[in-house]
Scaffold this motif. Structure first.
Motif, PDB file in Angstrom:
ATOM      1  N   PRO A   9     -57.059  -5.933  75.896  1.00  0.00           N
ATOM      2  CA  PRO A   9     -55.793  -5.188  74.886  1.00  0.00           C
ATOM      3  C   PRO A   9     -55.195  -6.527  74.628  1.00  0.00           C
ATOM      4  O   PRO A   9     -55.188  -7.644  76.379  1.00  0.00           O
ATOM      5  N   GLY A  10     -54.598  -7.351  74.280  1.00  0.00           N
ATOM      6  CA  GLY A  10     -53.355  -7.889  74.411  1.00  0.00           C
ATOM      7  C   GLY A  10     -52.120  -7.763  74.779  1.00  0.00           C
ATOM      8  O   GLY A  10     -51.962  -6.804  75.796  1.00  0.00           O
ATOM      9  N   PHE A  22     -49.468  -9.945  83.488  1.00  0.00           N
ATOM     10  CA  PHE A  22     -50.546  -8.620  83.350  1.00  0.00           C
ATOM     11  C   PHE A  22     -52.170  -8.756  81.903  1.00  0.00           C
ATOM     12  O   PHE A  22     -52.950  -8.700  81.932  1.00  0.00           O
ATOM     13  N   VAL A  23     -51.545  -9.524  81.035  1.00  0.00           N
ATOM     14  CA  VAL A  23     -52.768 -10.516  80.383  1.00  0.00           C
ATOM     15  C   VAL A  23     -53.911 -11.094  81.500  1.00  0.00           C
ATOM     16  O   VAL A  23     -55.552 -10.701  81.046  1.00  0.00           O
ATOM     17  N   GLU A  24     -52.916 -11.843  82.082  1.00  0.00           N
ATOM     18  CA  GLU A  24     -53.667 -12.845  83.019  1.00  0.00           C
ATOM     19  C   GLU A  24     -54.978 -11.518  83.366  1.00  0.00           C
ATOM     20  O   GLU A  24     -55.838 -12.397  83.580  1.00  0.00           O
ATOM     21  N   ALA A  25     -53.942 -10.568  84.589  1.00  0.00           N
ATOM     22  CA  ALA A  25     -55.377  -9.574  84.953  1.00  0.00           C
ATOM     23  C   ALA A  25     -56.258  -8.865  84.203  1.00  0.00           C
ATOM     24  O   ALA A  25     -57.390  -9.192  84.491  1.00  0.00           O
ATOM     25  N   ARG A  26     -56.083  -8.731  82.716  1.00  0.00           N
ATOM     26  CA  ARG A  26     -56.993  -8.690  82.150  1.00  0.00           C
ATOM     27  C   ARG A  26     -58.202  -9.422  81.602  1.00  0.00           C
ATOM     28  O   ARG A  26     -59.215  -9.089  81.627  1.00  0.00           O
ATOM     29  N   LEU A  42     -61.083  -9.679  71.464  1.00  0.00           N
ATOM     30  CA  LEU A  42     -59.831  -9.915  72.048  1.00  0.00           C
ATOM     31  C   LEU A  42     -58.653  -9.352  71.201  1.00  0.00           C
ATOM     32  O   LEU A  42     -58.286  -9.726  69.752  1.00  0.00           O
ATOM     33  N   LEU A  43     -58.052  -8.216  71.413  1.00  0.00           N
ATOM     34  CA  LEU A  43     -57.460  -7.329  70.691  1.00  0.00           C
ATOM     35  C   LEU A  43     -55.576  -8.221  70.604  1.00  0.00           C
ATOM     36  O   LEU A  43     -55.017  -8.407  71.712  1.00  0.00           O
ATOM     37  N   SER A  44     -54.983  -8.236  69.264  1.00  0.00           N
ATOM     38  CA  SER A  44     -53.616  -8.551  68.815  1.00  0.00           C
ATOM     39  C   SER A  44     -52.985  -8.132  67.814  1.00  0.00           C
ATOM     40  O   SER A  44     -53.885  -8.561  66.708  1.00  0.00           O
ATOM     41  N   ARG A  45     -51.698  -7.719  67.500  1.00  0.00           N
ATOM     42  CA  ARG A  45     -51.300  -7.972  65.908  1.00  0.00           C
ATOM     43  C   ARG A  45     -50.362  -8.564  65.501  1.00  0.00           C
ATOM     44  O   ARG A  45     -50.425  -8.875  64.381  1.00  0.00           O
ATOM     45  N   GLY A  46     -50.348  -9.515  67.144  1.00  0.00           N
ATOM     46  CA  GLY A  46     -49.903 -10.569  65.921  1.00  0.00           C
ATOM     47  C   GLY A  46     -47.472 -10.127  66.050  1.00  0.00           C
ATOM     48  O   GLY A  46     -48.032  -8.743  66.460  1.00  0.00           O
ATOM     49  N   THR A  47     -47.332 -10.961  65.972  1.00  0.00           N
ATOM     50  CA  THR A  47     -45.911 -10.617  65.179  1.00  0.00           C
ATOM     51  C   THR A  47     -45.552 -11.832  64.504  1.00  0.00           C
ATOM     52  O   THR A  47     -45.576 -13.232  64.194  1.00  0.00           O
ATOM     53  N   LEU A  61     -58.040 -18.712  77.649  1.00  0.00           N
ATOM     54  CA  LEU A  61     -58.552 -17.749  77.399  1.00  0.00           C
ATOM     55  C   LEU A  61     -60.824 -18.230  77.012  1.00  0.00           C
ATOM     56  O   LEU A  61     -61.384 -17.661  77.698  1.00  0.00           O
ATOM     57  N   HIS A  62     -60.599 -20.004  76.444  1.00  0.00           N
ATOM     58  CA  HIS A  62     -61.898 -20.435  76.621  1.00  0.00           C
ATOM     59  C   HIS A  62     -61.872 -20.149  78.346  1.00  0.00           C
ATOM     60  O   HIS A  62     -63.455 -20.113  78.065  1.00  0.00           O
TER      61      HIS A  62
END
Length: 68
Positions: A9-10, A22-26, A42-47, A61-62
């Protein structure tokens, strides 16, 4: 055990464009499955209120998920 995919999850970015803690932990948790899954999703809905992530964020991420 082998998995088809690991879903991450993003959770947005900090003001300086870094992943939230918390994203780093994921990402760290997902990285434990390197070599045990075919895909990382990788989930993200963006904005529309912020530009899409580039640069450092994508390098993180890479490095965490794709480097072996």
């Amino acid at each position: 055990m082998e998995y088809d995919a690991v879903i991450v999850p993003g959770g947005g970015l900090t003001k300086d464009g870094q992943p939230n803690s918390f994203v780093e932990a994921r990402l760290d948790s997902a990285a434990q499955f390197k070599g045990k899954c075919k895909y990382f999703i990788l989930l993200s809905r963006g904005t529309p209120h912020k530009p899409p992530p580039t640069g450092t964020y994508l390098k993180i991420l890479h490095w965490k998920l794709l480097k072996v």
